[in-house]
Design an enzyme around this catalytic site. Sequence first.
Site, PDB file in Angstrom:
ATOM      1  N   LYS A  30      17.829 -88.702   0.004  1.00 29.80           N
ATOM      2  CA  LYS A  30      17.625 -90.163   0.108  1.00 29.80           C
ATOM      3  C   LYS A  30      18.785 -90.868   0.803  1.00 29.80           C
ATOM      4  O   LYS A  30      19.151 -92.001   0.455  1.00 29.80           O
ATOM      5  CB  LYS A  30      17.395 -90.775  -1.283  1.00 29.80           C
ATOM      6  CG  LYS A  30      16.359 -90.073  -2.130  1.00 29.80           C
ATOM      7  CD  LYS A  30      15.046 -89.833  -1.391  1.00 29.80           C
ATOM      8  CE  LYS A  30      14.323 -91.103  -1.003  1.00 29.80           C
ATOM      9  NZ  LYS A  30      13.056 -90.815  -0.260  1.00 29.80           N
ATOM     10  N   LYS A  81       8.069 -92.141   4.414  1.00 31.09           N
ATOM     11  CA  LYS A  81       9.413 -92.627   4.707  1.00 31.09           C
ATOM     12  C   LYS A  81       9.367 -94.128   4.984  1.00 31.09           C
ATOM     13  O   LYS A  81       8.405 -94.644   5.536  1.00 31.09           O
ATOM     14  CB  LYS A  81      10.001 -91.882   5.901  1.00 31.09           C
ATOM     15  CG  LYS A  81      10.038 -90.371   5.721  1.00 31.09           C
ATOM     16  CD  LYS A  81      10.907 -89.966   4.535  1.00 31.09           C
ATOM     17  CE  LYS A  81      10.912 -88.450   4.340  1.00 31.09           C
ATOM     18  NZ  LYS A  81      11.729 -88.061   3.170  1.00 31.09           N
ATOM     19  N   GLY A  82      10.445 -94.790   4.603  1.00 31.78           N
ATOM     20  CA  GLY A  82      10.510 -96.236   4.801  1.00 31.78           C
ATOM     21  C   GLY A  82       9.616 -97.002   3.841  1.00 31.78           C
ATOM     22  O   GLY A  82       9.192 -98.116   4.121  1.00 31.78           O
ATOM     23  N   ARG A  83       9.312 -96.364   2.705  1.00 34.50           N
ATOM     24  CA  ARG A  83       8.433 -96.975   1.713  1.00 34.50           C
ATOM     25  C   ARG A  83       9.046 -98.273   1.176  1.00 34.50           C
ATOM     26  O   ARG A  83      10.239 -98.343   0.905  1.00 34.50           O
ATOM     27  CB  ARG A  83       8.191 -95.987   0.578  1.00 34.50           C
ATOM     28  CG  ARG A  83       7.153 -96.409  -0.428  1.00 34.50           C
ATOM     29  CD  ARG A  83       7.030 -95.379  -1.547  1.00 34.50           C
ATOM     30  NE  ARG A  83       6.496 -94.107  -1.047  1.00 34.50           N
ATOM     31  CZ  ARG A  83       7.213 -93.011  -0.930  1.00 34.50           C
ATOM     32  NH1 ARG A  83       8.503 -93.012  -1.254  1.00 34.50           N
ATOM     33  NH2 ARG A  83       6.667 -91.886  -0.488  1.00 34.50           N
TER      34      ARG A  83
END
Length: 873
Positions: free
Chosen positions: A605, A824-826
């Site tokens: 992360k 990704k980029g949640r």
Amino acid sequence: MNLIGKLHRSFRMLVILLATFCLASIVISAYFLYTGYKQEMALVETTGQAECEDLTLLPYRSAELRTPKPIDPSRTDPTVLLFVESQYSQLGQDIVAILESSKFQYHMVIAPAKGDIPPLTDNGRGKYTIVIYENILKYVSMDSWNRELLEKYCVEYSASIIGFHKANENSSPSSRLKGLPLQLYNNVALRDCVVNPRSPLLRITKAPRLEQGPLPGQDWTVFQFNHSTYQPVLLGELQPARPTPASLPRTALHATVIQDLGLHDGIQRVLFGNNLTFWLHKLIFIDAISFLSGKKLTLSLERYILVDIDDIFVGKEGTRMNVNDVKALLETQNLLRTQVANFTFNLGFSGKFYHTGTEEEDEGDDLLLRSVDEFWWFPHMWSHMQPHLFHNESSLVEQMILNKEFAMEHGIPTGMGYAVAPHHSGVYPVHVQLYEAWKKVWHIRVTSTEEYPHLKPARYRRGFIHNGIMVLPRQTCGLFTHTIFYKEYPGGPQELDKSIRGGELFLTVLLNPISIFMTHLSNYGNDRLGLYTFANLASFVRSSTNLRLQTLPPVQLAQKYFQLFPEQTDPLWQNPCDDKRHRDIWSRDKTCDHLPKFLVIGPQKTGTTALYLFLLMHPSIISNLPSPKTFEEVQFFNGNNYHKGIDWYMEFFPTPSNTTTDLLFEKSANYFHSEEAPRRAASLIPKAKIITILIDPSDRAYSWYQHQRSHEDPAALRFDFYEVIAGGPRAPPELRALQRRCLEPGWYALHIHRWLSHFPPAQLLIIDGQQLRSDPATVMDEVQKFLGVSPHYNYSEALTFDPQKGFWCQLLEGGKTKCLGKSKGRKYPPMDQESRAFLSSYYREHNVELSKLLHRLGQPLPSWLRQELQKVR
């Protein structure tokens, strides 16, 4: 005036009388001290030529036993502080070899001229139980401040000192050790030494032990003393017709090793008047460490030895065993059983070579098989082929079945559970097919090799367990297939005798609780050097030590080994291409070009997946193939996958088209905080470069929590973020587990220190994760420079910012983009202020340590770290 003159003469006469009285007192005291020492240490003058069997005729005269100052080892760690003259000094290396062979922890320091010493305590506990000086003069010549500091530590923490004095051509004939009631006489030639049976430090060393003949060299130092704190440990006679210091008292025996019982200043010491070249010095040195450490650093008296005779039917005509040789083998086995409990020769066979010698040698084969129950037996390969040359398991199975059928036909036991591969092929480096075939045909549980981790130095050999088979370290004994005749022994027969009597072979038994010796059929024919060697070795060990020798069958021996050394169960894989011997017994189908040149280690992360995709854009950078379970991550060095071996690992990497310019890599974000990964990676790929990404640890912890929620982790769904990070020791186990995964990877300085203990700083790149997110092209230029990859790739033209996604993506032809996946980029809610404040406080000390580390490494502080440090002020 007359009165004054009379008074003056009377006073002068009084002074003369007082001076005479004092001088007479000194002479009388010296006489009684000298004669008392002489009476105590002199042997009853029966004979100086007594044989070893007559040692009982040489008792010491009675003297008052002195009790050493008690040693309390509870206040110190079982670690030795070793001061050496240089990194390459011979005595220093000999000391290190014994400490490492004995598996004693030590810290080595180059002895400075002023005697500066490292910190001796940590949080009120002593760091060292023994201090060893390669050169005792460095100890006694320390400046007063450091010496007082060291000796105060020794008294307060019950630590002791061992020192060596090696005279040279510049040494004065006699000298005193500053601060000690001790006189040294240098460059003395000695003979016929004897061990003092009353020495309290003796444990392994057997006394009285009389070693007849001249001691090696003429540069011995002997000690004279006039204080009851000293007790001789090893004494010798002066060699006649050799120059000696004129002031050396002419006593019968002179001490070359002495023990200071601590009655003078509260410090126990053992001093050696030479180096460790003499074998008795090695024995006494090991005993001194045991005694002075309160037996915290001690070797067991139990020694297990197993003698393998490889290739019992394999050999050229004229080198094999005839009937008389086999009879001698049986007789010597019976003799050895009187000295080594349960001793049994262990015979390895390749059935194809049965009856391939002369008529007399074939009769010897027959007598071996008629005596089959007298020995233990283990299989080689049927045709004595090297297993790594067989590329499929079925071929190996066929070979083993032929050997097993031979064994069953001739009544050879097949259930010992032990096997040895010819030339150790396939054992290490591991040939997976060999391990599988062994288990299928022979149900093998134990093997042995001299190749793990490397042949030399022998003291580094270790065991390991792989695929359910216990692999034990094997030792050489100076006997090889070509050592057949005593007079033709390499270097002369005296070299073999020297190895047996206190030399390399003796030390192997002394320093290893379990020894498996490799010998060959040819060592038991002709001059029967195998029988000569082990009969004399057992006799010498019994006469000079208190060791208890015994033999166990291989499976029991392996179980005993891993009971003693449970830390060795896990293997530590090396690069086979870094050792020519390993390369020679490794399949030619395998190549080290399938190992990565750099690792992206995480933590999770922080942007590792984005970096992974950016790296793949470079035409000369190639990643591993995907894993069906862990996707783009192999996760080899940090978990159970490691036990599958390097063949399994290398299968994930394609063959590079250009091994010079192409760079293989893998990204596994769990490596960063793994305790095992740095050591394992450094062992297999020591020249690999390491890349890590750091963001604010608070943000990383929150992102991990949200990641787990998105994957429906029960604990993350049940507890809110603050409950997770602030949970106490009584919190539910599932919350504590999630808490650890959130918080512990953020201990950045701790984890980076662990990696730096295995990799040099020049091989580590720390990326500012915030900059990678905002300005990836600049970061990727820095990465390319760090990796030394070519050609240079222009990321400024290849990346474009996607405002909808919120991060940078690869720009494709026609203006299209390739971005990270949907996971990704949640988007998730911002962290609450209570959690932010808690984490800022939680990571404060960790961030301070990280700033210090980055400063030492000469790396700039990330912007997020500067902001956090401002809160500290």
